[in-house]
Design a protein around this motif. Sequence first.
Motif, mmCIF file in Angstrom:
data_model
loop_
_atom_site.group_PDB
_atom_site.id
_atom_site.type_symbol
_atom_site.label_atom_id
_atom_site.label_comp_id
_atom_site.label_asym_id
_atom_site.label_seq_id
_atom_site.Cartn_x
_atom_site.Cartn_y
_atom_site.Cartn_z
ATOM 1 N N ILE A 14 0.859 -1.180 0.000
ATOM 2 C CA ILE A 14 0.000 0.000 0.000
ATOM 3 C C ILE A 14 0.897 1.233 0.000
ATOM 4 O O ILE A 14 1.831 1.329 0.803
ATOM 5 C CB ILE A 14 -0.914 0.019 1.243
ATOM 6 N N GLU A 15 0.606 2.161 -0.891
ATOM 7 C CA GLU A 15 1.394 3.390 -0.985
ATOM 8 C C GLU A 15 0.661 4.565 -0.349
ATOM 9 O O GLU A 15 -0.556 4.693 -0.466
ATOM 10 C CB GLU A 15 1.676 3.733 -2.450
ATOM 11 N N CYS A 16 1.421 5.427 0.290
ATOM 12 C CA CYS A 16 0.884 6.643 0.895
ATOM 13 C C CYS A 16 1.740 7.814 0.429
ATOM 14 O O CYS A 16 2.958 7.794 0.594
ATOM 15 C CB CYS A 16 0.933 6.522 2.420
ATOM 16 N N ARG A 17 1.100 8.801 -0.165
ATOM 17 C CA ARG A 17 1.843 9.956 -0.691
ATOM 18 C C ARG A 17 1.285 11.267 -0.161
ATOM 19 O O ARG A 17 0.073 11.464 -0.109
ATOM 20 C CB ARG A 17 1.763 9.999 -2.223
ATOM 21 N N SER A 18 2.171 12.164 0.246
ATOM 22 C CA SER A 18 1.763 13.531 0.547
ATOM 23 C C SER A 18 1.933 14.319 -0.748
ATOM 24 O O SER A 18 3.012 14.361 -1.318
ATOM 25 C CB SER A 18 2.632 14.113 1.667
ATOM 26 N N LEU A 19 0.839 14.912 -1.229
ATOM 27 C CA LEU A 19 0.841 15.484 -2.578
ATOM 28 C C LEU A 19 1.322 16.929 -2.628
ATOM 29 O O LEU A 19 1.845 17.363 -3.653
ATOM 30 C CB LEU A 19 -0.562 15.394 -3.178
ATOM 31 N N ASP A 20 1.131 17.677 -1.558
ATOM 32 C CA ASP A 20 1.464 19.095 -1.643
ATOM 33 C C ASP A 20 2.284 19.590 -0.458
ATOM 34 O O ASP A 20 2.369 20.801 -0.228
ATOM 35 C CB ASP A 20 0.197 19.935 -1.792
ATOM 36 N N PHE A 21 2.887 18.665 0.270
ATOM 37 C CA PHE A 21 3.783 19.076 1.340
ATOM 38 C C PHE A 21 4.774 17.948 1.602
ATOM 39 O O PHE A 21 4.559 16.804 1.196
ATOM 40 C CB PHE A 21 3.020 19.426 2.623
ATOM 41 N N GLN A 22 5.843 18.286 2.259
ATOM 42 C CA GLN A 22 6.840 17.279 2.599
ATOM 43 C C GLN A 22 6.534 16.717 3.984
ATOM 44 O O GLN A 22 6.394 17.466 4.952
ATOM 45 C CB GLN A 22 8.239 17.904 2.566
ATOM 46 N N ALA A 23 6.415 15.421 4.042
ATOM 47 C CA ALA A 23 6.014 14.747 5.267
ATOM 48 C C ALA A 23 7.244 14.241 6.015
ATOM 49 O O ALA A 23 7.841 13.240 5.637
ATOM 50 C CB ALA A 23 5.071 13.593 4.964
ATOM 51 N N THR A 24 7.596 14.948 7.070
ATOM 52 C CA THR A 24 8.707 14.508 7.903
ATOM 53 C C THR A 24 8.394 13.159 8.536
ATOM 54 O O THR A 24 9.249 12.290 8.650
ATOM 55 C CB THR A 24 8.982 15.529 9.011
ATOM 56 N N THR A 25 7.156 13.017 8.953
ATOM 57 C CA THR A 25 6.730 11.806 9.648
ATOM 58 C C THR A 25 5.452 11.290 9.020
ATOM 59 O O THR A 25 4.561 12.062 8.676
ATOM 60 C CB THR A 25 6.469 12.096 11.143
ATOM 61 N N MET A 26 5.404 9.983 8.844
ATOM 62 C CA MET A 26 4.179 9.326 8.361
ATOM 63 C C MET A 26 3.773 8.249 9.354
ATOM 64 O O MET A 26 4.625 7.665 10.039
ATOM 65 C CB MET A 26 4.385 8.745 6.969
ATOM 66 N N PHE A 27 2.495 8.024 9.434
ATOM 67 C CA PHE A 27 1.938 7.077 10.384
ATOM 68 C C PHE A 27 1.048 6.077 9.650
ATOM 69 O O PHE A 27 0.396 6.419 8.674
ATOM 70 C CB PHE A 27 1.071 7.805 11.435
ATOM 71 N N TRP A 28 1.020 4.870 10.163
ATOM 72 C CA TRP A 28 0.122 3.852 9.619
ATOM 73 C C TRP A 28 -0.815 3.377 10.715
ATOM 74 O O TRP A 28 -0.393 3.048 11.830
ATOM 75 C CB TRP A 28 0.917 2.675 9.051
#
Lengths: 115, 115
Positions: free
Chosen positions: A21-35
């Motif tokens: 499964i892919e998760c993308r931030s489209l208009d900002f840079q994501a320092t941290t991602m959570f699942w």
Amino acid sequence: GAVVSQHPSRVICKSGTSVKIECRSLDFQATTMFWYRQFPKQSLMLMATSNEGSKATYEQGVEKDKFLINHASLTLSTLTVTSAHPEDSSFYICSASSSGGPPQFFGPGTRLTVL
Amino acid sequence: QKEVEQDPGPLSVPEGAIVSLNCTYSNSAFQYFMWYRQYSRKGPELLMYTYSSGNKEDGRFTAQVDKSSKYISLFIRDSQPSDSATYLCAMSAGVGGGGGNKLTFGTGTQLKVEL
């Protein structure tokens, strides 16, 4: 702004196969991602936290060898469910935050069904 | 006792009513407060984000935080059938508060606005 996408939105697979499964931030840079994982009529359960370029931090009880997380860039994180079984069927949601702080912006979710 | 308490509902109101949703919490380190709206089979959508105590208004939505009472509220004015969803409160101590970027969620309140 602050849009997060997930792909696929729905996936059906056979028991024993792996699903990414892919998760993308489209208009900002994501320092941290959570699942997160969410069961019907329940709140979200955090599975793991990932910072770009670092190994993910898993919550207690979450098998890191089963749920592989990669956060290779500031706009993309992936969750791979390895050797999926029917009990892995659930709604998986990612979120992302910039600047290392709240709030978190959520993706639309991925519904996984393992037959 | 849960860190965050939220009445699960369901809450049913007529169209045009003022809706009041609430959460209480026990962790005095929380300083970031969020309200999310989640439609069925979708990811949570950020509605309101506040830091520390005070009020914040955005259109028909008003968020209030009373840190002295450890109580937060979301008010929805002129409620519409399209507001029918589950509303989740979420809180964070933030990196400075030792909580990192993790969110602690309420269980969610299911709202139905009827014609």
